[in-house]
Design an enzyme around this catalytic site. Sequence first.
Site, mmCIF file in Angstrom:
data_model
loop_
_atom_site.group_PDB
_atom_site.id
_atom_site.type_symbol
_atom_site.label_atom_id
_atom_site.label_comp_id
_atom_site.label_asym_id
_atom_site.label_seq_id
_atom_site.Cartn_x
_atom_site.Cartn_y
_atom_site.Cartn_z
ATOM 1 N N LYS A 63 23.948 86.918 71.597
ATOM 2 C CA LYS A 63 24.967 86.885 72.641
ATOM 3 C C LYS A 63 25.913 88.073 72.442
ATOM 4 C CE LYS A 63 29.067 85.374 73.383
ATOM 5 N NZ LYS A 63 29.558 86.427 74.278
ATOM 6 N N GLU A 120 46.103 93.326 62.587
ATOM 7 C CA GLU A 120 45.089 94.260 63.084
ATOM 8 C C GLU A 120 45.408 94.595 64.538
ATOM 9 O OE1 GLU A 120 41.029 92.850 63.911
ATOM 10 O OE2 GLU A 120 40.285 94.576 62.794
HETATM 11 P P1 NAD Z 1 35.958 88.358 69.271
HETATM 12 O O1 NAD Z 1 35.998 87.521 68.052
HETATM 13 O O2 NAD Z 1 36.959 88.105 70.324
HETATM 14 O O3 NAD Z 1 34.536 88.267 69.983
HETATM 15 C C1 NAD Z 1 33.340 88.566 69.304
HETATM 16 C C2 NAD Z 1 32.211 87.762 69.923
HETATM 17 O O4 NAD Z 1 32.444 86.384 69.686
HETATM 18 C C3 NAD Z 1 32.075 87.925 71.427
HETATM 19 O O5 NAD Z 1 30.702 87.988 71.746
HETATM 20 C C4 NAD Z 1 32.702 86.655 71.947
HETATM 21 O O6 NAD Z 1 32.211 86.264 73.200
HETATM 22 C C5 NAD Z 1 32.294 85.663 70.886
HETATM 23 N N1 NAD Z 1 33.131 84.457 70.803
HETATM 24 C C6 NAD Z 1 34.440 84.314 71.101
HETATM 25 N N2 NAD Z 1 34.832 83.032 70.898
HETATM 26 C C7 NAD Z 1 33.745 82.351 70.460
HETATM 27 C C8 NAD Z 1 33.512 81.008 70.072
HETATM 28 N N3 NAD Z 1 34.471 80.101 70.086
HETATM 29 N N4 NAD Z 1 32.263 80.662 69.672
HETATM 30 C C9 NAD Z 1 31.271 81.573 69.611
HETATM 31 N N5 NAD Z 1 31.434 82.859 69.985
HETATM 32 C C10 NAD Z 1 32.662 83.253 70.392
HETATM 33 O O7 NAD Z 1 36.039 89.868 68.743
HETATM 34 P P2 NAD Z 1 36.150 91.187 69.635
HETATM 35 O O8 NAD Z 1 37.539 91.258 70.172
HETATM 36 O O9 NAD Z 1 34.978 91.261 70.540
HETATM 37 O O10 NAD Z 1 35.921 92.326 68.526
HETATM 38 C C11 NAD Z 1 36.941 92.889 67.771
HETATM 39 C C12 NAD Z 1 37.003 92.275 66.382
HETATM 40 O O11 NAD Z 1 35.757 92.446 65.711
HETATM 41 C C13 NAD Z 1 38.031 92.932 65.478
HETATM 42 O O12 NAD Z 1 38.748 91.955 64.784
HETATM 43 C C14 NAD Z 1 37.188 93.759 64.513
HETATM 44 O O13 NAD Z 1 37.793 94.041 63.290
HETATM 45 C C15 NAD Z 1 35.989 92.894 64.382
HETATM 46 N N6 NAD Z 1 34.855 93.661 63.876
HETATM 47 C C16 NAD Z 1 34.466 93.477 62.573
HETATM 48 C C17 NAD Z 1 33.414 94.228 62.039
HETATM 49 C C18 NAD Z 1 33.005 94.069 60.593
HETATM 50 O O14 NAD Z 1 31.947 94.560 60.234
HETATM 51 N N7 NAD Z 1 33.796 93.422 59.755
HETATM 52 C C19 NAD Z 1 32.745 95.147 62.843
HETATM 53 C C20 NAD Z 1 33.177 95.311 64.172
HETATM 54 C C21 NAD Z 1 34.225 94.560 64.672
#
Ligand code: NAD
Length: 500
Positions: free
Chosen positions: A188, A394
């Site tokens: 997803k 962040e």
């Molecule tokens: P997010 O957590 O909002 O969303 C990520 C994914 O999770 C999306 O596909 C979203 O639809 C899904 N999601 C949201 N709520 C959910 C739920 N309740 N159940 C299942 N899936 C759900 O993150 P974002 O805003 O898309 O990305 C930015 C974040 O990602 C930042 O915090 C960044 O640091 C982190 N990130 C971490 C790494 C790493 O390797 N540590 C790499 C890239 C990004």
Amino acid sequence: MTQDRRSGAIDRITAIDDGCIGHFIAGQAVPGAGTTFDVTEPATGQSLGTARDATAGELDAAVKAAKDAFPAWAAVPGDKRRAVLHRIADLIVERAEEIAAVECVDAGQCWRFMSKAAIRGAENFRFFADRAPGARDGQALPAGGQLNVTTRTPIGPVGVITPWNTPFMLSTWKIAPALAAGCTVVHKPAEWSPYSARLLVEIAHEAGLPAGVFNAVNGLGETTGRRLTEHPDIKAVAFVGESRTGSAIMKQGADTLKRVHFELGGKNPVIVFDDADLDRALDAVVFMIYSLNGQRCTSSSRLLVQSSIREAFEAKLAARVANLKVGDPLDPATEVGPLIHQRHLDKVASYMDIARADGAKIAVGGERIEGAGYFFQPTLFTGAAQSMRIAQEEIFGPVLTVIPFEDEADAIAKANDVEYGLAGYVWTRDMGRGLRVSQALEAGMVWVNSENVRHLPSPFGGVKASGIGRDGGDWSFDFYMETKNIALAYQDHAIQKLGA
Ligand code: NAD
């Protein structure tokens, strides 16, 4: 050229499911019947099309496809899996320009970085392809009178949930090892940048991956994401995203005892000591926060600089930040593109008032850029203290917070004074100090005298609120596979005779 790339990418995007992207299940595009949501182009704010939130039935169909395909895929010999994964890598390379252009349009990332990101995606497939034949290998552990032999088997169908910041490359980093291990996948992608995920799943099938082995569903986190993580037939969830989403997924997966792997947020320090090669340190500091529009999990969003050099270093830094080229992500000269979405722009902008209220100074930038798209000026906060929100939270944008420190102990204390622990960067010519500080940092990864340079056999991941588990090398297989121990008795030993 820039305009051609953009119109080519938009034509490609609007051709997917006639402009309303649905799902890819059991080797077929499935337009879907769920509610739709808009996808916008970050550089213009214009609509690129709509996407479908998978219905419960569509999500079930994707999981069933992965479940049905699992026994046969798990039984495919490693060298055959290796060959298919290499074919996927070949096709990614062939279509690297197309993928990069779609990523620029959809995620607002700059061409100068995305043109390499697609190739890195191919390298991820090749790396894990070559390890597929040995994925099941275990150990022989002799004990008195018994030989313990371990083997590994793929865990089953897995869910992969990815964020919007560098969607294609990140997805390959999760999906390639899952497929190499013999797992089947339901992916997803993030709702704000869903298009390159479709290119990846199409390429995988064109390369000969059997139907159902790799499926992709679109949708919102709270609906489709939630259902995927709660589904009893999904054995593990590999998730990249925000820390609070990781926490939600852990709760959602609790009833079905999901194995989870989390790569979450960061507030990574770059520590510059006064004996460092300051020119190289400056290059790395600027690169690690302003590249990828500051939307990078390993970005060095906190600069800890030794007080003795703070003034001079800050002055050079400010000049570089003010000189960054912000603009059209498809223009190869552009260094900083737009933020992903209006909501994210609002979040990043809100930290300007927070910084002022806490007493920091906005030395460079600090404003939205007027006009179309979600552009924000590259920003530098100075006069900050580690206790301020701009040093703790962040922000995930082109925004750097500078915090002075006095000595090694002060640097370590400030570096560790956050809830996160993903990466740390240390600049010093004193290797003893470099090692001491690296060992003291609460982080999953530390680079000394270097920016983030990826090495696929090395572990990638964070501690504290930055994650659980590691990717890379054999760590990825450990997550996607179960280890079984078989003990073979090779001589008789005394067995207690109960009830004799
Ligand atoms: P997010 O957590 O909002 O969303 C990520 C994914 O999770 C999306 O596909 C979203 O639809 C899904 N999601 C949201 N709520 C959910 C739920 N309740 N159940 C299942 N899936 C759900 O993150 P974002 O805003 O898309 O990305 C930015 C974040 O990602 C930042 O915090 C960044 O640091 C982190 N990130 C971490 C790494 C790493 O390797 N540590 C790499 C890239 C990004």
